[in-house]
Motif scaffolding. Structure first.
Motif, PDB file in Angstrom:
ATOM      1  N   PHE A 138      78.705 -47.081  -0.198  1.00 56.07           N
ATOM      2  CA  PHE A 138      79.671 -46.026  -0.527  1.00 56.07           C
ATOM      3  C   PHE A 138      80.940 -46.616  -1.153  1.00 56.07           C
ATOM      4  O   PHE A 138      81.457 -46.099  -2.147  1.00 56.07           O
ATOM      5  CB  PHE A 138      80.026 -45.238   0.737  1.00 56.07           C
ATOM      6  CG  PHE A 138      81.129 -44.235   0.534  1.00 56.07           C
ATOM      7  CD1 PHE A 138      80.876 -43.030  -0.099  1.00 56.07           C
ATOM      8  CD2 PHE A 138      82.420 -44.509   0.965  1.00 56.07           C
ATOM      9  CE1 PHE A 138      81.890 -42.113  -0.303  1.00 56.07           C
ATOM     10  CE2 PHE A 138      83.444 -43.600   0.784  1.00 56.07           C
ATOM     11  CZ  PHE A 138      83.175 -42.391   0.145  1.00 56.07           C
ATOM     12  N   VAL A 139      81.434 -47.716  -0.593  1.00 54.16           N
ATOM     13  CA  VAL A 139      82.636 -48.352  -1.126  1.00 54.16           C
ATOM     14  C   VAL A 139      82.384 -48.860  -2.550  1.00 54.16           C
ATOM     15  O   VAL A 139      83.233 -48.691  -3.443  1.00 54.16           O
ATOM     16  CB  VAL A 139      83.086 -49.503  -0.205  1.00 54.16           C
ATOM     17  CG1 VAL A 139      84.224 -50.289  -0.856  1.00 54.16           C
ATOM     18  CG2 VAL A 139      83.523 -48.963   1.147  1.00 54.16           C
ATOM     19  N   LEU A 140      81.211 -49.468  -2.774  1.00 54.91           N
ATOM     20  CA  LEU A 140      80.891 -49.956  -4.110  1.00 54.91           C
ATOM     21  C   LEU A 140      80.807 -48.809  -5.115  1.00 54.91           C
ATOM     22  O   LEU A 140      81.266 -48.938  -6.261  1.00 54.91           O
ATOM     23  CB  LEU A 140      79.565 -50.726  -4.085  1.00 54.91           C
ATOM     24  CG  LEU A 140      79.589 -52.091  -3.383  1.00 54.91           C
ATOM     25  CD1 LEU A 140      78.188 -52.686  -3.338  1.00 54.91           C
ATOM     26  CD2 LEU A 140      80.535 -53.044  -4.093  1.00 54.91           C
ATOM     27  N   GLU A 141      80.244 -47.684  -4.702  1.00 56.41           N
ATOM     28  CA  GLU A 141      80.174 -46.526  -5.582  1.00 56.41           C
ATOM     29  C   GLU A 141      81.558 -46.017  -5.938  1.00 56.41           C
ATOM     30  O   GLU A 141      81.844 -45.672  -7.092  1.00 56.41           O
ATOM     31  CB  GLU A 141      79.351 -45.419  -4.930  1.00 56.41           C
ATOM     32  CG  GLU A 141      77.860 -45.694  -4.891  1.00 56.41           C
ATOM     33  CD  GLU A 141      77.090 -44.532  -4.289  1.00 56.41           C
ATOM     34  OE1 GLU A 141      77.743 -43.608  -3.747  1.00 56.41           O
ATOM     35  OE2 GLU A 141      75.852 -44.544  -4.368  1.00 56.41           O
ATOM     36  N   MET A 142      82.449 -45.957  -4.948  1.00 54.79           N
ATOM     37  CA  MET A 142      83.810 -45.496  -5.207  1.00 54.79           C
ATOM     38  C   MET A 142      84.539 -46.443  -6.157  1.00 54.79           C
ATOM     39  O   MET A 142      85.295 -46.001  -7.044  1.00 54.79           O
ATOM     40  CB  MET A 142      84.572 -45.379  -3.883  1.00 54.79           C
ATOM     41  CG  MET A 142      84.083 -44.278  -2.959  1.00 54.79           C
ATOM     42  SD  MET A 142      84.228 -42.616  -3.687  1.00 54.79           S
ATOM     43  CE  MET A 142      82.517 -42.323  -4.187  1.00 54.79           C
ATOM     44  N   VAL A 143      84.333 -47.738  -5.976  1.00 56.55           N
ATOM     45  CA  VAL A 143      84.965 -48.720  -6.865  1.00 56.55           C
ATOM     46  C   VAL A 143      84.448 -48.566  -8.288  1.00 56.55           C
ATOM     47  O   VAL A 143      85.222 -48.593  -9.262  1.00 56.55           O
ATOM     48  CB  VAL A 143      84.725 -50.155  -6.347  1.00 56.55           C
ATOM     49  CG1 VAL A 143      85.187 -51.182  -7.372  1.00 56.55           C
ATOM     50  CG2 VAL A 143      85.443 -50.374  -5.027  1.00 56.55           C
ATOM     51  N   MET A 144      83.141 -48.386  -8.444  1.00 55.77           N
ATOM     52  CA  MET A 144      82.559 -48.215  -9.774  1.00 55.77           C
ATOM     53  C   MET A 144      83.064 -46.940 -10.433  1.00 55.77           C
ATOM     54  O   MET A 144      83.357 -46.926 -11.639  1.00 55.77           O
ATOM     55  CB  MET A 144      81.032 -48.194  -9.673  1.00 55.77           C
ATOM     56  CG  MET A 144      80.434 -49.531  -9.248  1.00 55.77           C
ATOM     57  SD  MET A 144      78.658 -49.438  -8.944  1.00 55.77           S
ATOM     58  CE  MET A 144      78.060 -48.979 -10.559  1.00 55.77           C
TER      59      MET A 144
END
Length: 273
Positions: free
Chosen positions: A9-15
């Protein structure tokens, strides 16, 4: 088993955040390009009454038609010359074990170390003596020399990573070095060639200083110079300025979309090599 974790989820938000950061300037560019001059609202606010009159005005006032033709001509001819010269020069430099090979390679690499601004005055005098000032062919001559060291560096690095088995087999069969390069080596250079093509084309297309220097005082100009002159003449009409910028992006974007798969594969293969 649930593979969607908090880290995912964090990686998706960063992307998503990175995507928004890159997309925001493009949104502002398009939003102002289609906005009528009477609309003085914030650049972030979506345009409620879009118009394409800015594009016709920018095309007419900035002379973008001729500038686009010049930029396409200069970029195409320059890049083709750079790729041909660099590939032919890199092959003996990468394959030869003689002392002159290393010395010649280091000499060519000086072109990467020394800034071209150091030679601006003598180069200008040379172009003037050749009678090429005000001609687009002066730009072709300049870029053909400027971009060769970098492109040769790419080709040499890629060639040194290639196995020599096919070349040795062709040599045993009686093929000359030139025939071996043309029929064996050149097809294997496609990944790095695409990489070099994109990098050189973008560099030549976006260059502002050189066309301003060599085409000054003539009716010839490239896209960056045309847009810069347009800004100076219509400094208060930002809608026309952004429309001109959007027009200048279209040719490069069209080429990228048409060759998208080859460019991505070329970058992947070229960087890996």
């Amino acid at each position: 088993m649930n593979r969607y974790t908090k880290r995912t989820f964090v990686l998706e938000m960063v992307m998503i955040a990175v995507g928004i950061v890159f997309a925001f300037p493009v949104y502002v560019l398009v939003n102002l390009a289609i906005r009528p001059p009477s609309d003085t609202s914030s650049p972030i606010v979506p345009t409620t009454s879009p118009t394409f009159g800015n594009f016709t005005g920018a095309w007419r006032e900035a002379g973008l038609g001729g500038a686009l033709i010049n930029s396409v001509l200069v970029t195409t001819v320059s890049v083709l010359i750079v790729l041909a010269v660099s590939a032919l020069a890199a092959y003996p430099l990468a394959r030869s074990t003689a002392h002159w090979s290393r010395g010649t390679f280091l000499l060519i690499m000086l072109g990467l170390i020394l800034p071209f601004q150091l030679a601006s005055l003598p180069l200008y005098q040379t172009v003037r003596d050749l009678g090429l000032l005000g001609s687009v062919w002066s730009l072709v001559l300049f870029y053909a020399g400027l971009q060769v060291p970098f492109t040769t560096f790419l080709y040499v690095g890629f060639l040194r990573a290639l196995p020599r088995d096919f070349e040795e087999a062709a040599s045993i069969d009686g093929a000359s070095p030139l025939a071996t390069f043309r029929h064996i080596v050149l097809p294997m250079l496609k990944p790095v060639t695409v990489t070099a093509l994109v990098l050189n084309a973008v560099a030549v297309w976006n260059d502002f200083f050189t066309p301003l220097l060599y085409l000054s005082g003539s009716d010839q100009q490239t896209v960056p110079v045309a847009v810069a002159g347009f800004v100076g003449q219509f400094v208060s009409d930002w809608n026309l300025i952004f429309a001109a910028l959007l027009i200048s992006i279209v040719p490069v974007l069209a080429v990228y979309l048409a060759l998208q798969r080859s460019i991505i594969n070329g970058f992947a293969g070229g960087l890996k090599g």
